[in-house]
Design an enzyme around this catalytic site. Structure first.
Site, PDB file in Angstrom:
ATOM      1  N   SER A 467       0.700  -1.094   0.153  1.00 33.64           N
ATOM      2  CA  SER A 467      -0.108  -0.104  -0.021  1.00 33.64           C
ATOM      3  C   SER A 467       1.104   1.198   0.091  1.00 33.64           C
ATOM      4  O   SER A 467       1.588   1.425  -0.975  1.00 33.64           O
ATOM      5  CB  SER A 467      -0.765   0.054   1.175  1.00 33.64           C
ATOM      6  N   ASP A 478      10.727   5.595  -9.828  1.00 36.57           N
ATOM      7  CA  ASP A 478      10.237   6.450 -11.151  1.00 36.57           C
ATOM      8  C   ASP A 478      11.116   7.464 -11.293  1.00 36.57           C
ATOM      9  O   ASP A 478      11.634   8.118 -12.511  1.00 36.57           O
ATOM     10  CB  ASP A 478       8.900   7.004 -10.984  1.00 36.57           C
ATOM     11  N   LYS A 493      -0.700  -4.465  -3.188  1.00 41.19           N
ATOM     12  CA  LYS A 493      -2.037  -3.913  -2.934  1.00 41.19           C
ATOM     13  C   LYS A 493      -2.169  -2.273  -3.210  1.00 41.19           C
ATOM     14  O   LYS A 493      -1.532  -1.732  -2.700  1.00 41.19           O
ATOM     15  CB  LYS A 493      -2.358  -4.041  -1.461  1.00 41.19           C
TER      16      LYS A 493
END
Length: 731
Positions: A467, A478, A493
């Site tokens: 999460s 990224d 998740k």
């Protein structure tokens, strides 16, 4: 995942929309409902909410209704040993009309009819087992094997076909107890009581409990995180959200008749003790110093949890099958003193480590352990971001040349904290994209334009990172801001749930239920990385994968029933700093070389392979001599490994602990005498344990994964120090 403050308005709007969408439910306006009408209203409302609000937006049609019926059967009989194929064929009469009857009439009669048949079969099984235990001589000298994985097996066609399966399961359970050196008379009594107790317990299930099972099966057809919570389940859920929860500090789940530890709560008594770990199966519980254990096998989870919970300061003794034990007969007893979960043990903390370097020098690095993304308000409010920022400033003052952010046991928390914490390591920009069930995309971004720490950064992850921790790891990957190290990927998740109180919605319709109708936990949105990739299902993949016992596909969103799919949305605009990619090949090569030469990593790899073969066989021998030989070989191997570690143990590099209590003090004080791993309890390698394992050996001795992450960071810092300013690319 706790919603951020920014998403509260969205959730309120969604709930309001759900109330509007429920306008067709009104069976009798402005009137108090009796028990039967309340059940029908709850059922119809649950179906409509799942159709209109759940992220998939799928109508409860005949296909979903068929899956609904199958899920209910499996919820009662996941091992496919109780219901007969003739029962299933008889229940097929419900399929053609199940969708309409559920959606429009709130008809739950199939739930009761099927449950009654379940009780009949349980009674037949219990009688058969009791008779076998009286009359059969249990011989374990043959070459029989017991296949314990029946998740996808065909159900027995009739009673004649079921009885050999019941007998084989009984023989398996009998041998487990026998290998634990119990007497035959005690074994017979235990197993007879176990089967009889299951029947007695299930007969006590009232209509509300059966309704919970039934509607949970419906919710799980849509996705694994949507749940119907009845009155008692809702109270338990709210208790679990309270940080002052008293108990052993573990999240438990039912798993094929066992009460299994899904997750240890950071700071809880179980985690602090170091005696339990994720995946352990609790088979017995005793209160205080009582010698009498209550058998938990096949006991409903709610009752097992009630026995394990207790008042602060009281003692509970647990008989467990250790995670990874290839032999379910392996047992050990642990003693836990129930206590309040301490907030300070769930907070961020850090260490400074002086690693040996070339020329007799040292290289100082910092490690920050963050168990969760916590946030609280009011007096004494705490924030994960603020606490980590204090630790980072301290590490900078102590001249750490690089940082490791350890998220291996971080299961999530506040979305807003995840965004703000990522902002400590980037100047500004999008951190997460959230797509609502209407398709709208909201961007959660760091906007302060400052970077607290701009140096070499490694993020350590595991399959238990989920999460909010996946949001942080994904964003830093990224941006090219950190090297992601650890298991193949995080849990995966990437969804958000909200709790919808059903009583409030019924009241909006002028309906007063006869009892508290509970609530529906429903999925309302999905997370995406700045690059547009979803964290759902795929998780965040490591740049450098390290051998680990936690790196199992069984610990993942993909292993849950009906997970929402992975997908992408357009990338957000952000500045990606190309800091990792130029050095990744060299970092991988250096790590692979060290691991290849490391004796403890070699032992870990061998244990992993043995564990994999055990799990893949999905069966176990019923030959007592063979099982005892395997057990003796296991004990000898573990003892040899323990002696080898002790012989190899050398002086650990000077390690200094930094907590939120001493972070403001000057200097580092004295080095730690025994720097045990941060995540020792939660992530302890699930090597097959033995019944007499006294847990005095911390395995792995100095946390292999963290040790290798330290070397990767040291390599990374050295490469960066010798290079020019990284290239910045526009996205």
């Amino acid at each position: 995942m706790k919603p951020s403050a920014k998403s509260i308005c969205q959730i309120v709007a969604i709930t309001a929309a759900l109330i509007v969408s429920a306008s067709a439910i009104n069976p009798r306006s402005s009137e108090k409902l009796d028990a039967a009408e309340t059940k029908a209203a709850i059922t119809t409302l649950t179906a409509r909410i799942l159709e209109s609000s759940q992220f998939a937006h799928h109508r409860l049609d005949d296909d979903f209704a068929g899956k609904f019926l199958d899920r209910y059967l499996d919820a009662l009989d996941g091992g496919r040993l109780v219901f007969l194929q003739s029962d299933v064929e008889e229940f097929s009469r419900f399929r053609p009309d199940l969708a309409r009857a559920t959606r429009r009439e709130g008809d739950t009669s199939p739930a009761k009819i099927i449950f009654q048949r379940y009780l009949e079969r349980l009674e037949q099984r219990s009688v058969y087992i009791a008779e076998l235990l009286k009359t059969e001589h249990f011989d374990f000298t043959t070459d029989e094997r017991y296949g314990y994985d029946r998740k996808n097996a065909p159900r027995p066609r009739d009673l004649a076909a079921a009885q050999p399966l019941w007998r084989q399961q009984l023989r398996f359970e009998y041998l487990q107890e026998k290998l634990a050196d119990k007497k035959d008379a005690d074994i017979a009594q235990t197993l007879s009581r176990r089967s009889a107790r299951l029947v007695q317990t299930m007969r006590k299930f009232n209509d509300q409990t059966v309704l919970e099972l039934y509607l949970n099966a419906l919710a799980h057809v849509y996705d694994p995180h949507s749940d119907y919570l009845g009155r008692e389940q809702l109270a338990s859920f709210n208790m679990g959200m309270n940080l002052s929860l008293v108990g052993i500090g573990a999240t438990l789940q039912a798993d094929d008749g066992y009460c299994k530890i899904r997750e240890l709560v950071a700071g809880g008594p179980a985690a602090r003790s170091g005696q339990l770990k994720n995946g352990d199966r609790i088979v017995g519980v005793a209160q205080g110093q009582s010698k009498d254990f209550t058998d938990l096998v096949d006991m409903p989870l709610a009752q097992a949890v009630d026995l394990i919970r207790g008042a602060k300061g009281t003692t509970v003794r647990l008989s467990i099958i250790p995670a990874g034990a290839g032999d379910a007969a392996v047992r050990k007893t642990v003693t836990i003193v129930r206590d309040e979960i301490k907030l300070e043990d769930q907070q961020a903390r850090a260490r400074v480590i002086d690693l040996p370097a070339e020329g007799g020098k040292t290289q100082r690095i910092g490690v920050i352990d963050l168990p969760g993304f916590y946030a609280s308000e009011g007096k004494g409010a705490r924030s994960a971001t603020a606490d980590v920022a204090r630790l980072v400033r301290k590490l900078k003052r102590e001249n750490a040349t690089g940082l490791i952010l350890d998220l291996r046991r971080n299961g999530g928390g506040s979305l807003e904290e995840a965004i703000n914490l990522t902002g400590l390591f980037i100047p500004s920009g999008p951190v997460v994209q959230t797509r609502t069930m209407e398709g709208q995309v909201e961007i959660g971004a760091d906007r302060d334009g400052t970077t607290l720490y701009d140096g070499p950064l490694v993020v350590l992850i595991s399959r238990f990172s989920a999460s909010a921790s996946e949001i942080v790891a994904g964003a830093l990957q990224d941006y090219g801001r950190a090297v992601i190290v650890g298991d193949t990927s995080t849990f995966g998740k990437g969804t958000v749930q909200t709790l919808v109180p059903l009583g409030r919605m019924l009241q909006q319709e002028g309906l007063t239920p006869s009892d508290d109708p509970g609530a529906l936990k429903v999925t309302i949105s999905k997370f995406y990385r700045p690059s547009g990739q979803s964290t759902q299902l795929a998780g965040v993949k490591s740049d450098i994968v390290l051998p680990s016992f936690t790196d199992s596909s069984e610990i993942s969103e993909a292993e849950l029933e009906n997970p929402l799919p992975w997908d992408t949305i357009p990338a957000a605009e952000f500045d990606a700093t190309n800091r990792v990619r130029p050095y990744l090949a060299a970092l991988k090569a250096g790590s692979a070389g060290r691991i290849a030469k490391d004796v403890e990593f070699a032992e870990l790899q061998r244990d992993r392979e043995l564990f994999r073969k055990d799990r893949e066989s999905k069966s176990v021998s019923l030959n007592e001599a063979e099982r005892r030989r395997e057990k003796a070989e296991l004990e000898a191997r573990l003892e040899a490994q323990k002696k080898g570690r002790q012989a190899r143990a050398g002086a650990q590099p000077p390690t200094y602990e930094i907590t939120l209590k001493n972070v403001g003090k000057p200097g580092l004080g004295e080095p730690m005498k025994n720097p045990n791993p941060f995540a020792q309890a939660a992530l302890k390698a699930p090597t097959p344990a033995t019944a007499d394992d006294d847990d005095d050996d911390t395995t792995p001795a100095d946390d292999l994964l963290l040790r290798e992450a330290e070397h990767i960071l040291a390599d990374y810092a050295g490469l960066l120090a010798r290079k020019t300013t990284p290239i910045v690319t526009q996205r």
